[in-house]
Design an enzyme around this catalytic site. Structure first.
Site, short mmCIF file in Angstrom:
data_model
loop_
_atom_site.label_atom_id
_atom_site.label_comp_id
_atom_site.label_asym_id
_atom_site.label_seq_id
_atom_site.Cartn_x
_atom_site.Cartn_y
_atom_site.Cartn_z
CG ASP A 190 71.96 8.45 41.60
OD1 ASP A 190 71.89 9.21 42.67
OD2 ASP A 190 70.89 7.91 41.38
CG HIS A 191 74.21 13.89 43.76
ND1 HIS A 191 73.10 14.15 43.11
CD2 HIS A 191 73.84 14.33 45.01
CE1 HIS A 191 72.24 14.74 44.07
NE2 HIS A 191 72.73 14.84 45.11
CG HIS A 253 68.95 11.03 43.54
ND1 HIS A 253 69.94 10.90 42.80
CD2 HIS A 253 68.39 12.21 43.22
CE1 HIS A 253 70.35 11.85 42.40
NE2 HIS A 253 69.43 12.86 42.31
O1 LIG Z 1 69.46 15.62 41.78
C1 LIG Z 1 68.91 16.44 42.40
O2 LIG Z 1 69.30 16.28 43.92
C2 LIG Z 1 68.76 17.22 44.44
C3 LIG Z 1 68.87 17.17 46.00
O3 LIG Z 1 70.07 16.62 46.28
P1 LIG Z 1 70.86 16.70 47.64
O4 LIG Z 1 72.11 15.96 47.65
O5 LIG Z 1 70.66 18.18 48.23
O6 LIG Z 1 69.87 15.86 48.58
C4 LIG Z 1 67.41 17.92 43.98
O7 LIG Z 1 67.19 19.17 44.80
C5 LIG Z 1 67.31 18.23 42.72
O8 LIG Z 1 66.15 18.56 42.39
C6 LIG Z 1 67.82 16.99 41.96
O9 LIG Z 1 67.91 17.17 40.54
#
Ligand SMILES: O=C1O[C@H](COP(=O)(O)O)[C@@H](O)[C@H](O)[C@H]1O
Ligand SMILES: NC(=O)C1=CN([C@@H]2O[C@H](COP(=O)(O)OP(=O)(O)OC[C@H]3O[C@@H](n4cnc5c(N)ncnc54)[C@H](OP(=O)(O)O)[C@@H]3O)[C@@H](O)[C@H]2O)C=CC1
Length: 518
Positions: A190-191, A253
């Site tokens: 989960d980045h 997230h």
């Molecule tokens: O996992 C995801 O995250 C992105 C947003 O990530 P961020 O690090 O740029 O805030 C999102 O645009 C995407 O739809 C989703 O799959």
């Protein structure tokens, strides 16, 4: 010594990194740049190799050129040292492989032996599955059946999201994976958990005497979590239309960020202890009992066309690979209750959406107002104290307090005291993927999601999905570039609250004391 501190001290061991999906978008935008940053910072020892794997054919040289172009475009470091680049690129190999062909995995085993010898790698193997989820099972079985998991060192697998589509599909996927890997070998990404300021939440909470004692329903009025994006669905319309904001951002997230805010102090910084506390929060989420409760507490929206800074933006239904009659939500706001001793009665408001005015991830902790019998409070409309944690793109925190306006007679003014971390050290903090890959190589799974967390989050989210399936009447339309449906404002207004302005929308009457040059 606790595991987290210990793992800080463990250098990344040499390993072969198997990058399944090496010709894909994620590899290009995130994974190659992350590996280069780690190398540049000396976090990859020289005894490593990266094997790019996908069906299409690529000569090694061509693959290295692709890697180079991705780094030039997306990496926070410049490729300005040819000697360093050549040394790095030498570790990259490409092998065409169809996941469904077990013989190709046997070839991969032979290539591994060669790479281990060439780079003196202690036969550790890290499999990164940057693939569609339907391929996670087949790739795992073929890794096992080809002997690829019979390594002398460790074997670990990093799994990309989405981890399933709902609880049953996630369960099925987990059953497949656990036939092949042990839980401690599975690193579910989960980045958001790799983001600097998300990890900082624990430090802000547990290392400050003026926050932790107040971190409960005696002092906190509500918590607001915003993950807003300005982009639409870009070229991922096909995936997004089946997913929507609920599955794409909320199940993972947003709920993970909520757990970081709401968890009890862990008994140690050991990764398992932290995840034990996070899963308790997920178990405490009050499920919406009926479809009516879902409708009353969860607002969904979809963007229509709009004009942003003079540019006309298409409606969601006009995006590539999106059903022109789609009812998929591109916006979600919800009021969530955490039913435990600490948080009883404190609403957590969460919202996320595409094509909103600002790209930002922020957490606002709104403290309860002072008793109204205090002299100042009688004479002035005091603003509540806030603690704001800015996660992205600006990184930092600020607290909002009330202070006397200098020189004026009993005038009170809100003052925001800000520490802008990204202003201080530039926007050059490690990317989430860098940290997470580095953690996986060191065997530290603290900032990866454990199966029980994933399952619990799906259970919560599935009730919302089920209610939404019954009827689409509550899908609100909002113009691209706006802050989403008004219903999301009413959600808070009904409790006497409002969404606090986020980065870029600061209120005029606040005095800023900041290192950001504000
Ligand atoms: O996992 C995801 O995250 C992105 C947003 O990530 P961020 O690090 O740029 O805030 C999102 O645009 C995407 O739809 C989703 O799959
Ligand atoms: N892109 C992003 O920003 C994000 C992506 N993710 C997740 O990461 C994963 C990958 O996404 P993304 O890179 O965008 O996807 P892409 O569609 O861009 O890439 C898919 C990759 O899989 C390979 N592939 C497909 N079928 C096979 C097969 N049978 N055998 C071997 N390789 C195969 C493709 O290569 P080839 O066609 O040559 O075989 C390609 O390299 C997905 O789970 C996605 O949800 C998560 C967060 C963000």
């Amino acid at each position: 010594m606790n595991q987290a501190i210990q793992s800080e001290l463990i250098p990344a061991q040499g390993a072969v990194y198997y990058l399944f999906g090496a010709t894909g978008d994620l590899a290009k935008r995130k994974l190659f740049p992350a590996l280069f940053s780690l190398y540049k910072e000396g976090k990859l020892t020289e005894n490593f190799a990266v094997v790019g794997l996908a069906r299409r054919s690529r000569a090694n040289e061509q693959f290295r050129q692709d890697v180079y172009e991705s780094i030039v475009e997306f990496c926070r470091y410049k490729v300005d040292d040819t000697e360093l680049w050549n040394r790095f690129a030498e570790h990259f190999e490409y092998m065409p492989l169809d996941i469904n062909n077990v013989d190709a995995f046997r070839e991969l085993n032979k290539l591994t032996d060669e790479l281990n010898r060439k780079f003196d790698i202690p036969d550790n193997r890290l499999f990164y599955l940057a693939l569609a989820p339907s391929l996670f099972g087949p790739v795992s079985f073929n890794l096992r059946d080809s002997g690829m998991l019979e390594a002398k060192g460790w074997t670990r697998v990093i799994i990309e999201k989405p981890f399933g589509y709902d609880l049953p599909s996630a369960q099925e996927l987990n059953n497949e994976l656990s036939q092949v890997f042990k839980e401690e070998e599975i690193f579910r990404i989960d980045h958001y958990l790799g983001k600097e300021m998300v990890q900082n939440i624990q430090v802000i909470r547990f290392a400050n005497a003026f926050f932790e004692p107040l971190w409960n329903n005696n002092y906190i009025a509500n918590v607001q979590i915003t993950l807003s994006e300005t982009v639409g669905v870009e070229d991922r319309g096909g995936y997004y239309d089946k997913s929507g904001a609920l599955r794409d951002m909320t199940q993972n997230h947003m709920l993970q960020m909520l757990t970081m805010i709401a968890m009890e102090p862990p008994s140690s910084l050991n990764g398992e202890h932290i995840r034990d506390e996070k899963v308790k929060v997920l178990r405490s989420l009050r499920p919406y009992a009926t479809s009516e409760e879902v409708r009353a507490n969860v607002i969904r929206g979809q963007y229509t066309s709009g004009v942003v800074k003079g540019t006309e933006l298409p409606a969601y239904r006009e995006e590539d690979s999106v059903n022109p009659e789609s009812t998929t939500e591109t916006y979600l706001a919800a009021k969530v209750a955490v039913d435990n001793f600490r948080w009883a009665g404190v609403p957590f408001y969460i919202r996320t959406g595409k094509r909103l005015p600002v790209k930002t991830t922020e957490v606002v902790i709104e403290f309860k107002s002072m008793p109204q019998n205090v002299l100042f409070a009688q004479r002035h409309d005091l603003s509540p104290n806030l603690l704001v944690i800015r996660v992205n793109p600006m990184e930092g925190i600020y607290i909002k307090v009330n202070a006397k306006t200098p020189g004026a007679d009993n005038e009170v003014q809100p003052v925001a005291m800000e520490f802008c971390q990204s202003c201080q050290i530039g926007l050059n903090t490690p990317e989430a993927y860098e940290r997470l890959i580095h953690d996986a190589v060191r065997g530290d799974s603290t900032y990866f999601t454990r199966w029980d967390e994933v399952a619990q989050a799906w259970e919560f989210v599935d009730r919302i999905a089920a209610a939404w399936k019954e009827s689409q009447d509550d899908l609100h339309m909002y113009p691209a570039g706006s802050w989403g449906p008004e219903a999301a404002d009413k959600l808070l207004a009904a409790d006497g609250f409002h969404w606090w302005p986020v980065n870029g929308q600061e209120e005029d009457n606040v005095i800023w004391v900041s290192n950001s040059g504000k």
